[in-house]
Scaffold this motif. Structure first.
Motif, PDB file in Angstrom:
ATOM      1  N   THR A  47       0.843  -1.190   0.000  1.00 49.71           N
ATOM      2  CA  THR A  47       0.000   0.000   0.000  1.00 49.71           C
ATOM      3  C   THR A  47       0.877   1.237   0.000  1.00 49.71           C
ATOM      4  O   THR A  47       1.989   1.205   0.520  1.00 49.71           O
ATOM      5  N   ASN A  48       0.400   2.304  -0.596  1.00 49.16           N
ATOM      6  CA  ASN A  48       1.097   3.584  -0.552  1.00 49.16           C
ATOM      7  C   ASN A  48       0.189   4.652   0.051  1.00 49.16           C
ATOM      8  O   ASN A  48       0.331   5.822  -0.217  1.00 49.16           O
ATOM      9  N   THR A  49      -0.776   4.224   0.867  1.00 51.73           N
ATOM     10  CA  THR A  49      -1.758   5.153   1.422  1.00 51.73           C
ATOM     11  C   THR A  49      -1.680   5.196   2.939  1.00 51.73           C
ATOM     12  O   THR A  49      -1.545   4.168   3.589  1.00 51.73           O
ATOM     13  N   LEU A  50      -1.785   6.397   3.488  1.00 54.02           N
ATOM     14  CA  LEU A  50      -1.850   6.556   4.927  1.00 54.02           C
ATOM     15  C   LEU A  50      -2.937   7.564   5.267  1.00 54.02           C
ATOM     16  O   LEU A  50      -3.360   8.343   4.426  1.00 54.02           O
ATOM     17  N   GLU A  51      -3.416   7.488   6.514  1.00 58.36           N
ATOM     18  CA  GLU A  51      -4.372   8.464   7.028  1.00 58.36           C
ATOM     19  C   GLU A  51      -3.600   9.433   7.907  1.00 58.36           C
ATOM     20  O   GLU A  51      -2.884   9.015   8.816  1.00 58.36           O
ATOM     21  N   VAL A  52      -3.760  10.717   7.644  1.00 57.19           N
ATOM     22  CA  VAL A  52      -3.140  11.750   8.464  1.00 57.19           C
ATOM     23  C   VAL A  52      -4.232  12.324   9.360  1.00 57.19           C
ATOM     24  O   VAL A  52      -5.259  12.787   8.876  1.00 57.19           O
ATOM     25  N   HIS A  53      -3.999  12.262  10.678  1.00 53.99           N
ATOM     26  CA  HIS A  53      -4.954  12.780  11.661  1.00 53.99           C
ATOM     27  C   HIS A  53      -4.412  14.098  12.203  1.00 53.99           C
ATOM     28  O   HIS A  53      -3.318  14.133  12.764  1.00 53.99           O
ATOM     29  N   TYR A  54      -5.186  15.156  12.042  1.00 47.40           N
ATOM     30  CA  TYR A  54      -4.779  16.484  12.495  1.00 47.40           C
ATOM     31  C   TYR A  54      -5.385  16.795  13.854  1.00 47.40           C
ATOM     32  O   TYR A  54      -6.372  16.186  14.271  1.00 47.40           O
ATOM     33  N   GLU A  55      -4.793  17.790  14.545  1.00 47.47           N
ATOM     34  CA  GLU A  55      -5.239  18.166  15.884  1.00 47.47           C
ATOM     35  C   GLU A  55      -6.717  18.546  15.934  1.00 47.47           C
ATOM     36  O   GLU A  55      -7.384  18.310  16.924  1.00 47.47           O
TER      37      GLU A  55
ATOM     38  N   GLU B  95      -0.513   9.451  12.471  1.00 45.62           N
ATOM     39  CA  GLU B  95      -0.818   8.873  11.163  1.00 45.62           C
ATOM     40  C   GLU B  95      -1.064   7.380  11.316  1.00 45.62           C
ATOM     41  O   GLU B  95      -0.495   6.746  12.205  1.00 45.62           O
ATOM     42  N   ILE B  96      -1.895   6.840  10.441  1.00 46.81           N
ATOM     43  CA  ILE B  96      -2.165   5.395  10.451  1.00 46.81           C
ATOM     44  C   ILE B  96      -1.987   4.850   9.045  1.00 46.81           C
ATOM     45  O   ILE B  96      -2.536   5.396   8.080  1.00 46.81           O
ATOM     46  N   ILE B  97      -1.242   3.768   8.947  1.00 45.79           N
ATOM     47  CA  ILE B  97      -1.082   3.046   7.686  1.00 45.79           C
ATOM     48  C   ILE B  97      -1.726   1.683   7.882  1.00 45.79           C
ATOM     49  O   ILE B  97      -1.410   0.965   8.836  1.00 45.79           O
ATOM     50  N   THR B  98      -2.616   1.335   6.989  1.00 42.97           N
ATOM     51  CA  THR B  98      -3.265   0.026   7.024  1.00 42.97           C
ATOM     52  C   THR B  98      -2.835  -0.755   5.789  1.00 42.97           C
ATOM     53  O   THR B  98      -2.984  -0.274   4.672  1.00 42.97           O
ATOM     54  N   ASN B  99      -2.306  -1.936   6.011  1.00 40.16           N
ATOM     55  CA  ASN B  99      -1.850  -2.808   4.927  1.00 40.16           C
ATOM     56  C   ASN B  99      -2.947  -3.823   4.635  1.00 40.16           C
ATOM     57  O   ASN B  99      -3.158  -4.750   5.423  1.00 40.16           O
ATOM     58  N   PRO B 100      -3.636  -3.695   3.514  1.00 38.87           N
ATOM     59  CA  PRO B 100      -4.720  -4.625   3.207  1.00 38.87           C
ATOM     60  C   PRO B 100      -4.257  -6.057   2.951  1.00 38.87           C
ATOM     61  O   PRO B 100      -5.054  -6.988   3.010  1.00 38.87           O
ATOM     62  N   GLU B 101      -2.965  -6.244   2.715  1.00 32.73           N
ATOM     63  CA  GLU B 101      -2.422  -7.574   2.448  1.00 32.73           C
ATOM     64  C   GLU B 101      -2.118  -8.352   3.727  1.00 32.73           C
ATOM     65  O   GLU B 101      -1.884  -9.548   3.683  1.00 32.73           O
ATOM     66  N   LYS B 102      -2.078  -7.657   4.875  1.00 34.36           N
ATOM     67  CA  LYS B 102      -1.764  -8.303   6.160  1.00 34.36           C
ATOM     68  C   LYS B 102      -3.027  -8.299   7.014  1.00 34.36           C
ATOM     69  O   LYS B 102      -3.366  -7.309   7.631  1.00 34.36           O
ATOM     70  N   SER B 103      -3.704  -9.409   7.065  1.00 33.42           N
ATOM     71  CA  SER B 103      -4.946  -9.476   7.837  1.00 33.42           C
ATOM     72  C   SER B 103      -4.758 -10.267   9.136  1.00 33.42           C
ATOM     73  O   SER B 103      -5.708 -10.788   9.688  1.00 33.42           O
ATOM     74  N   ASP B 104      -3.524 -10.330   9.620  1.00 30.60           N
ATOM     75  CA  ASP B 104      -3.220 -11.126  10.810  1.00 30.60           C
ATOM     76  C   ASP B 104      -3.396 -10.356  12.120  1.00 30.60           C
ATOM     77  O   ASP B 104      -3.119 -10.875  13.190  1.00 30.60           O
ATOM     78  N   GLY B 105      -3.835  -9.085  12.040  1.00 27.13           N
ATOM     79  CA  GLY B 105      -4.048  -8.291  13.239  1.00 27.13           C
ATOM     80  C   GLY B 105      -2.779  -7.673  13.810  1.00 27.13           C
ATOM     81  O   GLY B 105      -2.820  -7.050  14.867  1.00 27.13           O
ATOM     82  N   SER B 106      -1.658  -7.831  13.130  1.00 26.28           N
ATOM     83  CA  SER B 106      -0.405  -7.269  13.639  1.00 26.28           C
ATOM     84  C   SER B 106      -0.440  -5.749  13.590  1.00 26.28           C
ATOM     85  O   SER B 106      -0.980  -5.150  12.662  1.00 26.28           O
ATOM     86  N   ALA B 107       0.116  -5.137  14.630  1.00 28.21           N
ATOM     87  CA  ALA B 107       0.126  -3.677  14.705  1.00 28.21           C
ATOM     88  C   ALA B 107       1.354  -3.211  15.458  1.00 28.21           C
ATOM     89  O   ALA B 107       1.844  -3.892  16.356  1.00 28.21           O
ATOM     90  N   CYS B 108       1.842  -2.041  15.082  1.00 29.78           N
ATOM     91  CA  CYS B 108       2.947  -1.428  15.810  1.00 29.78           C
ATOM     92  C   CYS B 108       2.697   0.062  15.931  1.00 29.78           C
ATOM     93  O   CYS B 108       1.937   0.644  15.164  1.00 29.78           O
TER      94      CYS B 108
END
Length: 142
Positions: free
Chosen positions: A13-21, A52-65
């Motif tokens: 993926t090359n997409t991220l969500e940017v969360h502003y104040e 910011e949050i990046i979600t990888n649609p190819e990894k559906s194993d629930g892994s997060a960092c």
């Protein structure tokens, strides 16, 4: 002789969500072609943003960092996209001080089901008393 930088887009993926104040959420590219712009700094994860949050649609194993970083960590973030289903990027300079939103990193990590915490900074910042205060505030240390 100008410098040359090669930035490789992540495979998944090359997409991220940017969360502003102010609560605004916008999508952006993880790697942006800034060759025609004077703001090359925005090539990696659109520069410094509070959250910011990046979600990888190819990894559906629930892994997060969670990656806690300042500017020098921006170029590292894209390398994580193949390894986690969700990457939460936090800039500690943007929380827990006058006029900034509050964040308890321990509670947030538990709420988000985070597996790993990565802290990446350049050497000067780990010697910065101000930056150490920002990190301590995230960890709830006075």
């Amino acid at each position: 002789n100008p410098d040359t930088v090669y930035a490789y887009q992540p495979r998944e993926t090359n997409t991220l969500e940017v969360h502003y104040e102010n609560g605004t959420v916008r999508t952006a590219d993880i790697i942006s072609d800034m060759s025609a712009s004077p703001q090359k700094y925005l090539t990696f994860i659109k520069g410094d943003r509070p959250f910011e949050i990046i979600t990888n649609p190819e990894k559906s194993d629930g892994s997060a960092c969670i990656i806690v970083k300042e500017s020098f960590g921006n170029a590292f973030v894209p390398f994580l996209t193949s390894h986690y289903g969700r990457i939460i990027v936090i800039d500690p300079r943007e929380f827990n001080r006058d006029g900034k939103p509050t964040l308890n990193l321990t509670e947030f990590a538990a709420d988000q089901g985070v597996d790993d915490l990565i802290v990446i900074n350049y050497p000067y910042m780990i010697n910065s008393k101000a930056f150490i205060r920002y990190l301590n505030a995230l960890a709830g240390v006075q």
